[in-house]
Enzyme design. Structure first.
Site, PDB file in Angstrom:
ATOM      1  CB  ALA A   1      -1.632   0.227   7.294  1.00  0.00           C
TER       2      ALA A   1
ATOM      3  CB  THR B   1      10.355  11.594  -2.732  1.00  0.00           C
ATOM      4  OG1 THR B   1       9.310  12.365  -2.106  1.00  0.00           O
ATOM      5  CG2 THR B   1      10.835  10.533  -1.745  1.00  0.00           C
TER       6      THR B   1
ATOM      7  CG  ASP C   1       2.301   5.934   2.329  1.00  0.00           C
ATOM      8  OD1 ASP C   1       2.870   6.926   2.826  1.00  0.00           O
ATOM      9  OD2 ASP C   1       1.073   5.873   2.147  1.00  0.00           O
TER      10      ASP C   1
ATOM     11  CG  ASP D   1      -4.365   4.340  -7.272  1.00  0.00           C
ATOM     12  OD1 ASP D   1      -4.046   5.492  -6.964  1.00  0.00           O
ATOM     13  OD2 ASP D   1      -5.154   3.644  -6.611  1.00  0.00           O
TER      14      ASP D   1
ATOM     15  CG  ASN E   1      -6.217   5.705   7.293  1.00  0.00           C
ATOM     16  OD1 ASN E   1      -6.121   5.758   8.520  1.00  0.00           O
ATOM     17  ND2 ASN E   1      -5.806   6.668   6.494  1.00  0.00           N
TER      18      ASN E   1
ATOM     19  N   GLY F   1      -4.698   0.399  -5.971  1.00  0.00           N
ATOM     20  CA  GLY F   1      -4.702   0.148  -4.539  1.00  0.00           C
ATOM     21  C   GLY F   1      -3.508   0.734  -3.827  1.00  0.00           C
TER      22      GLY F   1
ATOM     23  CB  SER G   1       8.650  11.913 -13.083  1.00  0.00           C
ATOM     24  OG  SER G   1       8.730  13.327 -13.195  1.00  0.00           O
TER      25      SER G   1
END
Length: 287
Positions: free
Chosen positions: A41, A201, A234, A228, A10, A269, A204
């Site tokens: 990606a 997962t 991922d 962020d 993406n 990012g 925290s």
């Protein structure tokens, strides 16, 4: 050993906003930036930076050549990324001051995968290799079935979550990765999750690794200030895939992935925020 990744590619468009927009609300963004993204990606970059030999299988539009150059710049084999008539996928991401986000996704070329291309990419796959998949491309079941026929390890991160997609994939999986909410939803739908290895997962609260017939392994999350959180999952999954492909034990793989994710969320990012192996090892040494 190689991590093959049938993964989305993406273009991510980030908008830093004072708060997540409410229904019908128009707000001004304080900053805009763009970069390489997509769960596939992101995971390929995380795995490559963790030290894995990565081959990415995917598709872009004619507008997405720079995304392939970016992947190749991380040492990822992109010879099985095709250029198709459909535009490259993209995501519009709003990020608030606490690092929380909302995402609108256009799937684009990610849904234009090819059986021939997947078969060609996996032709060199061996039993010690790993196939990594997410629910952002077409042809997931075809790829998983082909990899298992070769004796490869098949790891599926079931996001964006769909009970139907996971159910179709379960017979072909070595490992399923879910977040806590997804695990609850899948258990409610199926009664039990029948897969050799399951990673859940928990934000925290850390993460757990459950292997059939063995006690669960749990590792805590590292406490950091989030800038962020986009792509944190991922980063975790790509890091786990690289670790197990490299022969790491479950607890070591989870701990490395937790540290990598902690570093990643402290930066803006997605793919551009993924840490290198040396950074993660230094972080682990300090903590």
């Amino acid at each position: 050993m190689t991590v093959f990744n049938l993964g989305s590619i993406n273009v991510d468009y980030f908008y830093e906003v004072p708060h997540i927009p409410a229904e019908g609300e128009t707000i001004a963004a304080k900053m805009h930036r763009s970069g390489l993204g997509g769960k596939g990606a992101n995971q390929s970059v995380a795995a490559a930076l963790a030290g894995a030999n990565v081959t990415h299988i995917g598709a872009i539009g004619e507008d997405g050549g720079w995304t392939v150059e970016r992947l190749n710049g991380h040492g990822i084999d992109v010879s099985h990324v095709a250029t198709v008539a459909t535009p490259t996928a993209h995501a519009v991401i709003t990020v608030d001051p606490a690092g929380e986000n909302t995402i609108v996704l256009f799937t684009g070329a990610n849904m234009e995968q090819s059986e021939d291309r997947i078969s060609a990419a996996l032709a060199s796959g061996k039993p010690n290799d790993t196939l990594l998949l997410q629910n952002e491309t077409s042809h997931q079941v075809f790829a998983a079935r082909g990899a298992r026929e070769k004796g490869m390890r098949v790891v599926y991160s079931a996001a964006p979550f769909s009970v139907d997609a996971v159910t179709a994939m379960l017979p072909h999986l070595s490992m399923l990765v879910l977040n806590e909410v997804e695990a609850e939803q899948l258990t409610a739908a199926l009664g039990e999750i029948n897969v050799p290895d399951l990673i859940v997962t928990r934000g925290s609260k850390g993460a757990s690794w459950e292997t059939a017939g063995a006690d669960p392994i749990t590792v805590p999350a590292f406490s950091v200030t989030a800038v962020d959180t986009t792509g944190a999952g991922d980063c975790f999954i790509g890091s786990v895939a690289a670790s197990i492909d490299g022969g790491e034990a479950p607890e070591a793989a989870l701990r490395y992935a937790a540290a990598a994710s902690a570093i990643q969320v402290s930066r803006p990012g997605t793919s551009d925020a993924m840490p290198k192996r040396a950074e993660v090892l230094a972080f682990l040494n300090r903590t």
